[in-house]
Write a protein that holds these residues in place. Structure first.
Motif, short mmCIF file in Angstrom:
data_model
loop_
_atom_site.label_atom_id
_atom_site.label_comp_id
_atom_site.label_asym_id
_atom_site.label_seq_id
_atom_site.Cartn_x
_atom_site.Cartn_y
_atom_site.Cartn_z
N ARG A 1 27.20 31.90 41.58
CA ARG A 1 27.86 31.27 42.72
C ARG A 1 29.37 31.32 42.55
O ARG A 1 30.10 31.59 43.51
CB ARG A 1 27.38 29.83 42.85
N GLU A 2 29.84 31.08 41.32
CA GLU A 2 31.28 31.17 41.06
C GLU A 2 31.78 32.57 41.38
O GLU A 2 32.84 32.77 41.96
CB GLU A 2 31.58 30.85 39.58
N LEU A 3 30.97 33.55 40.97
CA LEU A 3 31.33 34.95 41.19
C LEU A 3 31.45 35.24 42.69
O LEU A 3 32.38 35.89 43.15
CB LEU A 3 30.20 35.80 40.60
N LEU B 1 31.93 33.06 45.11
CA LEU B 1 33.02 32.31 45.75
C LEU B 1 34.39 32.79 45.29
O LEU B 1 35.40 32.49 45.91
CB LEU B 1 32.87 30.82 45.47
N GLY B 2 34.42 33.52 44.18
CA GLY B 2 35.69 34.03 43.67
C GLY B 2 36.23 35.15 44.53
O GLY B 2 35.59 35.59 45.49
N ARG B 3 37.43 35.60 44.18
CA ARG B 3 38.02 36.70 44.95
C ARG B 3 37.12 37.93 44.88
O ARG B 3 36.97 38.66 45.85
CB ARG B 3 39.39 37.04 44.39
N TYR B 4 36.53 38.13 43.70
CA TYR B 4 35.64 39.28 43.56
C TYR B 4 34.55 39.23 44.63
O TYR B 4 34.22 40.25 45.25
CB TYR B 4 35.01 39.32 42.17
N ARG C 1 34.64 37.94 47.53
CA ARG C 1 35.20 38.30 48.84
C ARG C 1 35.31 39.84 48.95
O ARG C 1 35.00 40.42 49.97
CB ARG C 1 36.58 37.69 49.05
N VAL C 2 35.79 40.44 47.86
CA VAL C 2 35.95 41.89 47.87
C VAL C 2 34.58 42.56 47.97
O VAL C 2 34.42 43.59 48.62
CB VAL C 2 36.72 42.38 46.61
N ILE D 1 31.89 41.38 49.50
CA ILE D 1 31.46 41.29 50.90
C ILE D 1 32.20 42.33 51.74
O ILE D 1 31.62 43.03 52.57
CB ILE D 1 31.70 39.88 51.47
N PHE E 1 29.80 46.43 39.30
CA PHE E 1 29.77 45.15 38.59
C PHE E 1 28.61 44.29 39.09
O PHE E 1 27.85 43.73 38.29
CB PHE E 1 31.10 44.42 38.77
#
Lengths: 256, 386
Positions: free
Chosen positions: B216-218, B220-223, B225-226, B228, B250
């Protein structure tokens, strides 16, 4: 004379027997705002596409700040400091306006930092949202924006990356007069801050107002180059526009 | 004012809706389920929660990253066999051959493939790292060639099928179609004792919760977003200066690691790992769980694994051959009417309730604490991704 930013030499882009770009030379200097005009099918977008490797040139050379771009992948070219927008605005509809700009701003982050969550809003992201008047919409999904706003958002995304060379493909298409003016001012401002800008544009009124220098393309070649006044006086330019009925509107504008 | 806020002294910062839901879920799994369920049902649930770990990975790679991973059985199987080999060696005892290796008469000492798995320090990390390494190699080749969509799905599926062929073809070494089974112990726990099975259940729950939170952290992180962005327009992402191949790789590698981890836990919980559990059909089923639960919402992807398998068990107990038809029907319904799975249906219901005039109890329940019902109609995409 300021230093050379982009140097295109003997560029050929062939699709089979058709040469979309045919032995083209182009030089852009630092801080320059260059407009590229020409009838439909002249190869304007193909030129931007080949600089960013969206299409692969058949032969020739494209050097950016002395570095050869041909053979580099798209993302590597962006990382050398080249930003572009598209004719059809393409933003990420499911992300918010802010997230769109934020991921654009984060492209130089190390992978490990990329894994973390965004904390707050960085200054440059806030600034670039502000410069395109999208601060109020920042938490809305980008998909809910109007066509014009999406164009703005795309501009914000490319600005926040602080490119040294900015390639804009018809940035004011579909914009209102006020929005055009704003875009033009933004472009002038960006150039003053040290970015070289290449703009593809149809709107001659816009070109007249904001261009330093205009390049006219026709059938994959450069027809002429010069100031707006020079180009408007040019006999061949008139011919090219008048010779193509479907560009009658462009011709009228060019001659106006 | 919600009931939650009334219970807390004024001035207490209100916990986020997510925290409330997470605590309720964790309490259900750690306290309510063990108290409510029989030993048999609880160990079934443990099995389903192993599947939920795979589903979290698929939620990441497929739901967020848009990669139709139709071959997760491969990674699940590698994790399972890594753990299975280790347990077999330990069960056999010092200097003895595991039963499975004696049947063919070909071996009088541990074969080279098995030897390193004698050590738990090798076997456990390998159950996770080996799937990740294989996913990294495959993914690097596949994504760099810009292979995506159905071609990627078919490729990933073919690999799971090939793995089955390898396992069956080397039956002296792998136990063939029977796989590895008859385990006795798991690090001092007896896998046949009900109380130790309960302990195993708690281990699985804790691992699932940790995997879920990290993923979930992953997301919600910038990663996230990228990722998606890459799912929705891979080519556009290139022109932002990201390499989509790396972005996708990744997520794919993480999903493979999760499937491997799930396989390693599955073995002591269920007591078997065999080719039938990881071939083409099981690999497709794994994606069905996630599609039914809701591929874009991690928690629902995980829930999908439990719900579908629970339904499968219940239906199969009543009508032994009924499940296949029902599963097919459910899948059709999801594709036609619920592209976002159960998660999407819940969202619709919430939005519907949000539009009703306030009626108290039900509304508070459905609006999950602190979210104003009006907003429920238009969920914030960040929240949705969780």
């Amino acid at each position: 004379m300021s230093s050379v930013m982009l140097e295109v030499r003997n560029l050929v882009v062939a699709f089979g027997a058709f040469h979309a770009i045919d032995d083209l030379d182009l030089t852009l200097h630092e801080h320059e705002v260059r407009f590229v005009i020409g009838p439909n099918g002249a190869g304007k977008t193909t030129l931007i596409d080949s600089i960013t490797n969206l299409v692969r040139p058949t032969s020739g050379s494209i050097r950016f700040a002395g570095e050869e771009l041909i053979g580099k992948s798209e993302h590597a070219i962006v990382r050398t400091g080249i930003g572009r927008t598209f004719q059809k605005p393409s933003v990420f509809d499911e992300l918010t306006v802010l997230e769109n700009v934020d991921i654009a701003a984060s492209f130089r982050l190390r992978f490990r930092s990329l894994l973390k969550r965004r904390r707050g809003i960085s200054d440059e992201v806030a600034e670039s949202l502000d410069s395109v008047n999208l601060t109020a919409q920042r938490d809305e999904p980008a998909g809910s924006l109007s066509h014009g706003q999406k164009q703005w958002l795309e501009v914000a995304m490319v600005l926040v990356q602080r490119p040294r060379l900015l390639l804009l493909d018809e940035p004011v298409a579909g914009m209102t007069e006020k929005e055009r003016l704003h875009t033009g001012e933004l472009i002038t401002q960006i150039a003053q801050q040290g970015t070289t800008v290449l703009v593809i544009e149809h709107d001659m009124d816009f070109v007249r107002r904001f261009a330093h220098k205009v390049t006219v393309m026709h059938e994959g070649k450069i027809l002429t180059e010069g100031t707006v006044a020079d180009v408007q006086q040019d006999e061949t330019v008139r011919e090219v526009y008048l010779g193509r009925p479907r560009d009658a509107r462009g011709a009228a504008e060019a001659l106006a | 004012m919600s009931t939650m806020a009334k219970l807390l002294p004024t001035g207490t910062p209100r916990p986020s809706a997510f925290l409330v839901r997470f605590v309720i879920m964790a309490a259900t799994l750690l306290l309510v389920a063990p108290w409510l369920l029989s030993d048999f049902r609880l160990s079934l649930l443990a099995k389903f929660l192993c599947f939920a770990i795979i589903a979290v990975g698929i939620g990441l790679a497929y739901g967020q990253g848009g990669m139709l991973v139709l071959g997760q059985g491969l990674f699940f199987g590698i994790g399972g066999y890594a753990m299975g080999m280790h347990l077999k060696i330990v069960d056999a005892g010092e200097g003895q051959l595991p039963d499975i290796l004696t049947y063919s008469g070909k071996y009088d000492s541990l074969p080279a493939l098995w030897k390193p798995f004698s050590s738990a320090w090798f076997a456990i990390p390998m159950a996770i790292l080996l799937p990740m390494a294989i996913a990294a190699l495959l993914g690097a080749a596949i994504f760099r060639q810009r292979i995506r969509g159905p071609y990627f799905a078919i490729l990933s599926q073919a690999l799971a099928a090939a793995f089955v062929v390898v396992l069956v073809g080397n039956n002296a070494l792998t136990g063939g179609t029977n796989g590895l089974t008859n385990f006795q112990s798991f690090f001092g726990l007896s896998v046949t004792s009900p109380s130790d099975q309960r302990t195993l259940y708690f281990i699985v729950v804790v691992v699932l919760l940790i995997v879920f939170l990290l993923t979930r952290e992953l997301v919600l992180g910038r990663y996230g977003r990228v990722l998606i962005a890459t799912r929705d327009d891979e080519d556009r992402v290139r022109f932002l200066g990201y390499d989509p191949a790396r972005v996708k790789l990744f997520a794919y590698v993480m999903a493979a690691g999760m499937a491997g981890l799930a396989g390693a836990l599955f073995v002591p919980v269920v007591g078997i790992i065999s080719p039938a559990l990881l071939g083409i059909v099981p690999s497709i089923e794994m994606v069905i769980w996630v599609a039914l639960g809701g591929r874009t919402v991690l928690a629902w992807a995980a829930a999908g694994a439990v719900i579908v398998n629970w339904a499968k068990t219940s239906v199969s107990e009543q009508f032994p051959s009924g499940w296949l038809y029902l599963q097919g029907l459910l899948f059709v319904v999801v594709i036609l009417y619920l592209p976002k799975g159960i998660a999407g249906a819940v969202e619709h219901i919430r939005a519907y309730i949000g539009r009703l005039p306030p009626t108290g109890g039900l509304r508070i329940l459905m609006s999950s604490g602190d979210r104003p019902p009006k907003q429920a109609a238009k969920p914030n995409p960040t929240e949705e991704a969780a």
